[in-house]
Write a protein that holds these residues in place. Structure first.
Motif, PDB file in Angstrom:
ATOM      1  N   ASP A  39       0.954  -1.357   0.305  1.00 11.37           N
ATOM      2  CA  ASP A  39      -0.245  -0.329  -0.062  1.00 11.37           C
ATOM      3  C   ASP A  39       0.637   1.168  -0.328  1.00 11.37           C
ATOM      4  OD1 ASP A  39      -1.900  -1.760   0.187  1.00 11.37           O
ATOM      5  OD2 ASP A  39      -2.381  -1.646   2.223  1.00 11.37           O
ATOM      6  N   VAL A  40       2.218   0.991   0.633  1.00 12.94           N
ATOM      7  CA  VAL A  40       3.093   2.638   0.672  1.00 12.94           C
ATOM      8  C   VAL A  40       3.743   2.382  -0.636  1.00 12.94           C
ATOM      9  CG1 VAL A  40       4.894   3.543   1.254  1.00 12.94           C
ATOM     10  CG2 VAL A  40       3.220   2.611   3.356  1.00 12.94           C
ATOM     11  N   ARG A  41       3.587   1.554  -1.247  1.00 12.03           N
ATOM     12  CA  ARG A  41       4.399   1.578  -2.371  1.00 12.03           C
ATOM     13  C   ARG A  41       3.743   1.799  -3.377  1.00 12.03           C
ATOM     14  NH1 ARG A  41       7.192  -2.821  -0.999  1.00 12.03           N
ATOM     15  NH2 ARG A  41       5.269  -4.014  -1.880  1.00 12.03           N
ATOM     16  N   LEU A  42       2.414   2.018  -3.617  1.00  9.65           N
ATOM     17  CA  LEU A  42       1.220   2.098  -4.033  1.00  9.65           C
ATOM     18  C   LEU A  42       0.847   4.076  -4.452  1.00  9.65           C
ATOM     19  CD1 LEU A  42      -0.638   1.851  -6.507  1.00  9.65           C
ATOM     20  CD2 LEU A  42      -2.629   1.532  -4.521  1.00  9.65           C
ATOM     21  N   HIS A  43       0.886   4.226  -2.802  1.00  9.96           N
ATOM     22  CA  HIS A  43       0.666   5.427  -2.992  1.00  9.96           C
ATOM     23  C   HIS A  43       1.770   6.594  -3.284  1.00  9.96           C
ATOM     24  CE1 HIS A  43      -3.250   5.026  -0.241  1.00  9.96           C
ATOM     25  NE2 HIS A  43      -2.731   4.182   0.244  1.00  9.96           N
ATOM     26  N   LYS A  44       3.412   5.841  -2.492  1.00  9.48           N
ATOM     27  CA  LYS A  44       4.049   6.743  -2.664  1.00  9.48           C
ATOM     28  C   LYS A  44       4.063   7.058  -4.457  1.00  9.48           C
ATOM     29  CE  LYS A  44       9.061   6.267  -2.666  1.00  9.48           C
ATOM     30  NZ  LYS A  44      10.476   5.612  -1.703  1.00  9.48           N
ATOM     31  N   THR A  45       3.777   5.723  -5.079  1.00  9.27           N
ATOM     32  CA  THR A  45       3.978   6.255  -6.748  1.00  9.27           C
ATOM     33  C   THR A  45       2.640   6.993  -7.174  1.00  9.27           C
ATOM     34  OG1 THR A  45       4.335   3.586  -7.017  1.00  9.27           O
ATOM     35  CG2 THR A  45       3.221   4.650  -9.037  1.00  9.27           C
TER      36      THR A  45
END
Length: 363
Positions: A70-76
């Motif tokens: 989820d963090v990587r998705l929001h970061k992207t």
């Protein structure tokens, strides 16, 4: 878990070593420690079935993986909007730089001014926030409606919006070429088409290099753990060697010390005898150089005569000592006889002298 559930002792020990080095690195236990604590070894094997390589439980590891996803998705998502925002800001900065150096067309001026107005109003609107959630009075008494009045005309906004993707694409292309030339300086001399082809594969190349770096870091981490383990083992072996050396010194050196002392004494004795012989040889050499054969023969004759005289003197002395011993037996009577003999001898000498004088006078 029962002991029968485990594999053979050798395989179990190898598995325990892997568990301690990978899944439970803080343990850092040697094979000897594991053999001395079998129940603790079973506990480690049981614990390894419920934790991953990082030491987290399987449930927490699954939740952590989902959280990171989820963090990587929001970061992207955030990076996309942030990149777009920074590209737009750079477009405006480049515009002001160009206005100082070159003359721009009216369309370029209109595009950048419309873009700047739209961006400025949007940022100010975001700073004000929704009016229903605000408890404090608005900043400078401004409302969202006041800012919307500053929006550029809708026709200019539609025209700017249609041109914006081309400008952003051109700016991103320049950045990609810059990254490509930084990664591969030889690409700076390539054509734009070749650069575009290389940029298309640049993401895969960077991903591969990143994977290699991560693999190298993982390998380095394993090597560090192995180095710490070998350092611990080396320290233990070194301590054992020092203990053995101390034991050898205490047990064997004292036993051989007396033998060494005896050998040293014999060596010194032989060396002393050799020195004495050497001195005697030097003395004889000096004598042989000093005295000739004739002198030696004369000295030998003199020595024989002196030795003969000494022997005769000793014999006379011995006879006199015997006579004295015989006379000493007489005691006081012998003393009286000696006195009388002395008086008689003196009287005889006097008379002999008188007779000689008389004879001289008679002649």
């Amino acid at each position: 878990m029962a002991s029968g559930d485990f594999c053979s002792p050798g395989e179990g020990m190898e598995m325990l070593q892997q568990v301690c080095s990978k899944q439970l690195p803080p343990c850092n236990m040697s094979e000897e420690d594991l053999l001395q604590n079998p129940h603790f070894s079973q506990l480690l094997l049981s614990l390894s079935q419920h934790v991953d390589e990082s030491g987290l439980s399987l449930t927490l590891a699954k939740e952590q993986a989902q959280a990171w996803k989820d963090v990587r998705l929001h970061k992207t998502t955030w990076l996309r909007s942030e990149i777009l925002h920074r590209v737009i800001q750079e477009l405006l900065v480049d515009y002001y730089v160009k206005t100082q150096d070159t003359d721009l067309t009216s369309e370029d001026r209109k595009f950048h001014e419309t873009l700047e107005e739209r961006l400025l109003v949007t940022e100010l609107t975001r700073l004000l926030g929704p009016s229903q959630e605000r408890e404090a009075p608005p900043l400078l008494g401004l409302e969202k409606a006041d800012l919307l009045e500053l929006m550029p005309p809708s026709e200019d906004f539609v025209w700017m919006r249609a041109r914006l993707p081309l400008e952003v694409e051109e700016q991103l292309k320049k950045k990609c070429f810059t990254v490509l030339c930084y990664h591969n300086p030889s690409s700076d001399l390539d054509s734009e088409t070749l650069k575009a082809a290389k940029v298309w594969n640049l993401a895969e190349v960077l991903a591969g290099e990143k994977q290699q770096c991560q693999a190298a870091k993982s390998q380095q981490k394993e090597q560090v753990v192995l180095l710490e383990k070998k350092s611990t083992t080396y320290s233990q072996v070194l301590l054992r060697c020092l203990a053995l050396l101390q034991r050898l010194l205490q047990e064997h050196r004292l036993k051989t010390q007396s033998e060494l002392d005896r050998i040293n004494a014999q060596y010194l004795e032989i060396k002393c005898s050799a020195m004495i012989l050497k001195l005697r040889m030097e003395e004889l050499k000096i004598l042989s150089d000093t005295y000739t054969a004739e002198k030696v023969e004369v000295h030998r004759l003199i020595r024989d005569r002196l030795e003969g005289a000494i022997r005769l003197q000793e014999q006379d002395m011995e006879k006199s000592r015997q006579v004295l011993n015989t006379y000493e037996v007489l005691g006081e009577e012998f003393d009286k006889l000696v006195k009388e003999y002395t008086q008689l001898k003196q009287a005889t000498e006097n008379k002999r002298w008188t007779l000689q004088e008389f004879n001289k006078a008679y002649r």
